[in-house]
Design an enzyme around this catalytic site. Structure first.
Site, PDB file in Angstrom:
ATOM      1  N   HIS A  61       4.031   6.383   6.649  1.00 18.08           N
ATOM      2  CA  HIS A  61       3.107   6.917   7.654  1.00 18.08           C
ATOM      3  C   HIS A  61       3.121   8.441   7.687  1.00 18.08           C
ATOM      4  O   HIS A  61       2.074   9.088   7.612  1.00 18.08           O
ATOM      5  CB  HIS A  61       3.465   6.358   9.030  1.00 18.08           C
ATOM      6  CG  HIS A  61       3.460   4.866   9.096  1.00 18.08           C
ATOM      7  ND1 HIS A  61       3.966   4.161  10.169  1.00 18.08           N
ATOM      8  CD2 HIS A  61       3.020   3.936   8.220  1.00 18.08           C
ATOM      9  CE1 HIS A  61       3.821   2.868   9.950  1.00 18.08           C
ATOM     10  NE2 HIS A  61       3.265   2.706   8.768  1.00 18.08           N
ATOM     11  N   GLU A  93       7.784   2.362   7.437  1.00 17.38           N
ATOM     12  CA  GLU A  93       7.468   3.472   8.338  1.00 17.38           C
ATOM     13  C   GLU A  93       7.415   4.803   7.588  1.00 17.38           C
ATOM     14  O   GLU A  93       6.657   5.707   7.965  1.00 17.38           O
ATOM     15  CB  GLU A  93       8.515   3.547   9.450  1.00 17.38           C
ATOM     16  CG  GLU A  93       8.458   2.408  10.450  1.00 17.38           C
ATOM     17  CD  GLU A  93       7.361   2.596  11.481  1.00 17.38           C
ATOM     18  OE1 GLU A  93       6.948   3.754  11.698  1.00 17.38           O
ATOM     19  OE2 GLU A  93       6.932   1.599  12.082  1.00 17.38           O
ATOM     20  N   GLU A 118       6.670   0.530  19.520  1.00 17.38           N
ATOM     21  CA  GLU A 118       5.793   0.152  18.408  1.00 17.38           C
ATOM     22  C   GLU A 118       4.372  -0.105  18.908  1.00 17.38           C
ATOM     23  O   GLU A 118       3.388   0.238  18.242  1.00 17.38           O
ATOM     24  CB  GLU A 118       6.329  -1.098  17.703  1.00 17.38           C
ATOM     25  CG  GLU A 118       7.632  -0.903  16.939  1.00 17.38           C
ATOM     26  CD  GLU A 118       7.431  -0.203  15.598  1.00 17.38           C
ATOM     27  OE1 GLU A 118       6.310   0.223  15.297  1.00 17.38           O
ATOM     28  OE2 GLU A 118       8.416  -0.088  14.852  1.00 17.38           O
ATOM     29  N   HIS A 174       5.120  -4.661  13.086  1.00 14.75           N
ATOM     30  CA  HIS A 174       6.490  -4.369  13.525  1.00 14.75           C
ATOM     31  C   HIS A 174       6.677  -4.719  15.003  1.00 14.75           C
ATOM     32  O   HIS A 174       7.730  -5.220  15.411  1.00 14.75           O
ATOM     33  CB  HIS A 174       6.811  -2.892  13.290  1.00 14.75           C
ATOM     34  CG  HIS A 174       6.711  -2.485  11.860  1.00 14.75           C
ATOM     35  ND1 HIS A 174       6.602  -1.169  11.445  1.00 14.75           N
ATOM     36  CD2 HIS A 174       6.706  -3.226  10.714  1.00 14.75           C
ATOM     37  CE1 HIS A 174       6.535  -1.119  10.135  1.00 14.75           C
ATOM     38  NE2 HIS A 174       6.591  -2.352   9.670  1.00 14.75           N
ATOM     39  N   GLU A 206       6.099  10.674  13.399  1.00  9.38           N
ATOM     40  CA  GLU A 206       6.399   9.774  12.279  1.00  9.38           C
ATOM     41  C   GLU A 206       7.394  10.408  11.306  1.00  9.38           C
ATOM     42  O   GLU A 206       8.257   9.722  10.746  1.00  9.38           O
ATOM     43  CB  GLU A 206       5.115   9.409  11.526  1.00  9.38           C
ATOM     44  CG  GLU A 206       4.108   8.593  12.313  1.00  9.38           C
ATOM     45  CD  GLU A 206       4.498   7.130  12.446  1.00  9.38           C
ATOM     46  OE1 GLU A 206       5.560   6.729  11.904  1.00  9.38           O
ATOM     47  OE2 GLU A 206       3.750   6.373  13.092  1.00  9.38           O
ATOM     48  N   THR A 248       2.715   3.357  19.634  1.00  9.26           N
ATOM     49  CA  THR A 248       2.252   4.069  18.436  1.00  9.26           C
ATOM     50  C   THR A 248       1.050   3.368  17.827  1.00  9.26           C
ATOM     51  O   THR A 248       0.155   4.025  17.277  1.00  9.26           O
ATOM     52  CB  THR A 248       3.380   4.188  17.393  1.00  9.26           C
ATOM     53  OG1 THR A 248       3.962   2.904  17.149  1.00  9.26           O
ATOM     54  CG2 THR A 248       4.463   5.128  17.873  1.00  9.26           C
ATOM     55  N   ASP A 294       0.425  -1.493  10.468  1.00  5.65           N
ATOM     56  CA  ASP A 294       1.881  -1.590  10.266  1.00  5.65           C
ATOM     57  C   ASP A 294       2.613  -1.666  11.597  1.00  5.65           C
ATOM     58  O   ASP A 294       3.510  -2.492  11.795  1.00  5.65           O
ATOM     59  CB  ASP A 294       2.392  -0.367   9.486  1.00  5.65           C
ATOM     60  CG  ASP A 294       2.247  -0.515   7.979  1.00  5.65           C
ATOM     61  OD1 ASP A 294       1.740  -1.563   7.538  1.00  5.65           O
ATOM     62  OD2 ASP A 294       2.650   0.416   7.265  1.00  5.65           O
ATOM     63  N   GLU A 295       2.237  -0.782  12.518  1.00  6.45           N
ATOM     64  CA  GLU A 295       2.900  -0.753  13.823  1.00  6.45           C
ATOM     65  C   GLU A 295       2.703  -2.080  14.552  1.00  6.45           C
ATOM     66  O   GLU A 295       3.614  -2.567  15.242  1.00  6.45           O
ATOM     67  CB  GLU A 295       2.361   0.403  14.680  1.00  6.45           C
ATOM     68  CG  GLU A 295       2.396   1.780  14.033  1.00  6.45           C
ATOM     69  CD  GLU A 295       3.802   2.333  13.834  1.00  6.45           C
ATOM     70  OE1 GLU A 295       4.774   1.589  14.054  1.00  6.45           O
ATOM     71  OE2 GLU A 295       3.926   3.510  13.467  1.00  6.45           O
ATOM     72  N   TRP A 321       0.852  -1.184   0.000  1.00  6.01           N
ATOM     73  CA  TRP A 321       0.000   0.000   0.000  1.00  6.01           C
ATOM     74  C   TRP A 321       0.894   1.241   0.000  1.00  6.01           C
ATOM     75  O   TRP A 321       1.980   1.233   0.558  1.00  6.01           O
ATOM     76  CB  TRP A 321      -0.962   0.010   1.173  1.00  6.01           C
ATOM     77  CG  TRP A 321      -0.413   0.289   2.542  1.00  6.01           C
ATOM     78  CD1 TRP A 321      -0.063  -0.626   3.493  1.00  6.01           C
ATOM     79  CD2 TRP A 321      -0.164   1.588   3.142  1.00  6.01           C
ATOM     80  NE1 TRP A 321       0.395   0.000   4.625  1.00  6.01           N
ATOM     81  CE2 TRP A 321       0.332   1.351   4.449  1.00  6.01           C
ATOM     82  CE3 TRP A 321      -0.315   2.901   2.705  1.00  6.01           C
ATOM     83  CZ2 TRP A 321       0.679   2.389   5.317  1.00  6.01           C
ATOM     84  CZ3 TRP A 321       0.040   3.924   3.569  1.00  6.01           C
ATOM     85  CH2 TRP A 321       0.529   3.676   4.848  1.00  6.01           C
TER      86      TRP A 321
END
Length: 406
Positions: free
Chosen positions: A186, A183, A236, A272, A145, A239, A268-269, A102
């Protein structure tokens, strides 16, 4: 001719295409060919290196770094043993790059389409439903970010898992670059959303970002990979919680696009977070006493948030004011801090660790009692703040939202 003059002549600039024919060339992994204008019969490789500096290939560079004296040799030994895991996490946790991943543009108006004006109007219509309090927390999250260069710099300080050449083929280097590339989306996405929304002073936000990167960030990792991965395991998750809560509030306020954007970033966070927590899980198997000593020491100093050095150039308490708003509306609170610590203790099953020495047992007992202690303090502090807020809310002006108060 003297030997020194021969060397000087060999390094001279070629006056014409016929004056010299290159005898050697060096090709790096990126495929770039660097042609050396030297005659091996006139100047040796050693002499060339002494004058012009050494040229190292990947293998030689890694060998030289391997000879350095580490601050944490045992920790480095453990980290190197985990390289297969780093490769596995890169393959399983990180998404494919390029077209398969994405990208920010997937969630934004297409400015090349004929109806881009209508798309922007629709975005602004929904963005107008977002209260200033949520907007301030969204900006603060975005600024955090956007300070990504600082975080990649931090990763490259961890002994044993750095990227010394910038294109190293080690599993840890590939993880670091892959994590950074994900990252990076973001801040890009949130920045563009805020710009198109038209409710923020983007220059003030940009000034804040520049200040934050310039001021730097010190989580007290001390180049220790153990400290680094405990920190990233915590951060992580923090966030993820923050972005997830902003998305929830955006949905409740009437902005489905912002809600979707925040959900993607939180996702995503979350991926991770799993990787970093897995790294610590495996380090615990190999060196439980070492991890507990580091974890206990970190918690005595508490976890430093990555945006604590933020300022817009005028408000020296900008981070404190932003944090107060985030806590008041439930985006990220002291209770969340206690919950994250409790989650990590359970995730790493600290209560059932075996093979601990006396010091390890002491640290384990200290850590396992902390969540309850933190939660009590957090509840007391939040109740006190809520009472003060109910009596007379203290609003602060934010340059980010054109001087409005939140």
């Amino acid at each position: 001719m003297s030997r020194s003059l021969q060397v000087t002549a060999a390094l001279g600039i070629v006056a014409s295409a016929m004056a010299f024919t290159p005898h050697t060339s060096y090709t790096n992994k990126a495929g770039t060919e660097l042609k050396a204008v030297t005659d091996p019969t006139t100047i040796s490789k050693k002499e060339y290196g002494d004058i012009c500096g050494d040229v190292f290939g990947e293998d030689e560079m890694r060998a030289r770094y391997a000879k350095q004296d580490y601050i944490y040799p045992k920790h480095v030994e453990v980290i190197k043993d985990l390289e297969p895991l780093a490769a596995q996490m890169t393959d399983e946790i990180l998404l494919d790059t390029g077209d398969k991943a994405w990208q920010p543009q997937d969630y934004l108006p297409d400015m090349t389409s004929d109806d881009w004006v209508d798309e922007v109007k629709e975005l602004r219509k929904n963005a107008d439903t977002i209260p200033d309090e949520i907007l301030v927390t969204l900006v603060g999250d975005m600024v955090t970010e956007e300070a990504l260069p600082t975080y990649q710099t931090l990763l490259n300080t961890f002994e044993g898992c750095d990227d010394p050449t910038g294109t190293s083929e080690s599993a840890w280097a590939k993880w670091s670059r892959g994590w950074t590339s994900e990252e990076n989306r973001h801040g890009d996405l949130l920045n563009k959303y805020l710009y198109l929304g038209g409710r923020c002073d983007m220059r003030s936000i940009e000034v804040t970002i520049q200040h934050l990167i310039t001021n730097g960030f010190n989580p007290d990792a001390r180049k220790d990979p153990y400290r680094g991965f405990i920190y990233t395991s915590f951060q992580e998750r923090a966030t993820k919680i923050s972005h997830g809560n902003v998305g929830r509030l955006a949905r409740e306020s009437g902005d489905p696009l912002l809600s979707k954007i925040c959900a993607m970033i939180a996702g995503d966070e979350g991926r991770h977070e799993k990787a970093y927590q897995k790294f610590v899980t495996e380090i615990l198997v190999r060196d439980p006493n070492g991890v507990l000593a580091v974890f206990g020491d970190m918690m005595r100093g508490q976890i430093v948030m990555p945006a604590e050095q933020m300022t817009d150039g005028n408000d020296l308490k900008l981070y404190e004011n932003f944090s107060d708003v985030a806590q008041r509306i439930g985006v990220y609170t002291a209770i969340d801090y206690a919950d994250i610590l409790e989650h990590l203790i359970k995730k790493w099953d600290l209560e059932h660790l075996e093979g601990l020495n006396a010091e390890g047992e002491k640290e384990r007992d200290y850590l396992c009692k902390l969540p309850t202690r933190y939660r009590k303090l957090a509840e007391r502090s939040m109740n006190k703040a809520k009472k003060a807020s109910d009596d007379k809310p203290t609003l602060k002006q934010f340059s980010w939202i054109q001087g409005r108060s939140a």
